[in-house]
Design a protein around this motif. Sequence first.
Motif, short mmCIF file in Angstrom:
data_model
loop_
_atom_site.label_atom_id
_atom_site.label_comp_id
_atom_site.label_asym_id
_atom_site.label_seq_id
_atom_site.Cartn_x
_atom_site.Cartn_y
_atom_site.Cartn_z
N LYS A 58 0.84 -1.21 0.00
CA LYS A 58 0.00 0.00 0.00
C LYS A 58 0.87 1.26 0.00
O LYS A 58 0.60 2.21 -0.72
N LEU A 59 1.91 1.26 0.83
CA LEU A 59 2.81 2.41 0.88
C LEU A 59 3.65 2.55 -0.39
O LEU A 59 3.97 3.65 -0.82
N ARG B 171 2.94 1.57 -3.59
CA ARG B 171 2.27 1.87 -4.88
C ARG B 171 2.42 3.33 -5.29
O ARG B 171 2.83 3.60 -6.41
N PRO B 172 2.10 4.30 -4.41
CA PRO B 172 2.28 5.69 -4.83
C PRO B 172 3.75 6.02 -5.13
O PRO B 172 4.04 6.78 -6.05
N PHE B 173 4.64 5.46 -4.39
CA PHE B 173 6.07 5.68 -4.60
C PHE B 173 6.47 5.20 -5.99
O PHE B 173 7.20 5.89 -6.70
N LYS C 30 4.62 4.93 -8.54
CA LYS C 30 3.98 5.76 -9.56
C LYS C 30 4.58 7.16 -9.61
O LYS C 30 4.17 7.97 -10.41
N THR D 194 4.41 9.50 -7.24
CA THR D 194 3.63 10.53 -6.57
C THR D 194 4.09 10.77 -5.14
O THR D 194 3.47 11.51 -4.42
N ARG D 195 5.13 10.15 -4.77
CA ARG D 195 5.61 10.31 -3.40
C ARG D 195 6.93 10.97 -3.35
O ARG D 195 7.80 10.85 -4.10
#
Length: 104
Positions: A94-95, A97-99, A101, A103-104
Motif C-alpha cells: 500500500k505504501l 504503490r504511490p512511490f 507511480k 507521486t511520493r
Amino acid sequence: MTPGLYILLAIGGGARHGYAIMREIREATGGRVEILPGTLYATIKTLLADRLIQEVPPPKDADSADARRRYYRVTKAGRAVAAAQTEQMAVLVKLGRPFLKGTR
C-alpha cells in the motif's frame, strides 16, 4: 520475502514434502522465486525448531515410493506468523504503490 514465509504459505493448504514445497513456490510465483534444496532444508530445520511447522505422517493419498520423504504441516503458531508477515507485506505494498507511480 523470506524463504520461511514462502515455505509457510506453500504448506498452508496441507502437508507437503520438500520437493513439493519447492515446486509449489516455483509454480505459485510463476518461476520468479526458486528456493534451492540447501536453503529449503536449512529453513525447514529452523521452522521446526521454532515450532512453526511440524513433521507429520504422509497423507493417505501420498506416493509411498520413497520412505525417506518427510511431510510437514503448518502449526497454529506458524499460521499466526504467516498472517502477521503477510499483513506487514500488505502495508508495504500500500505504501509502495504511490512511490512506484512517482507521486511520493
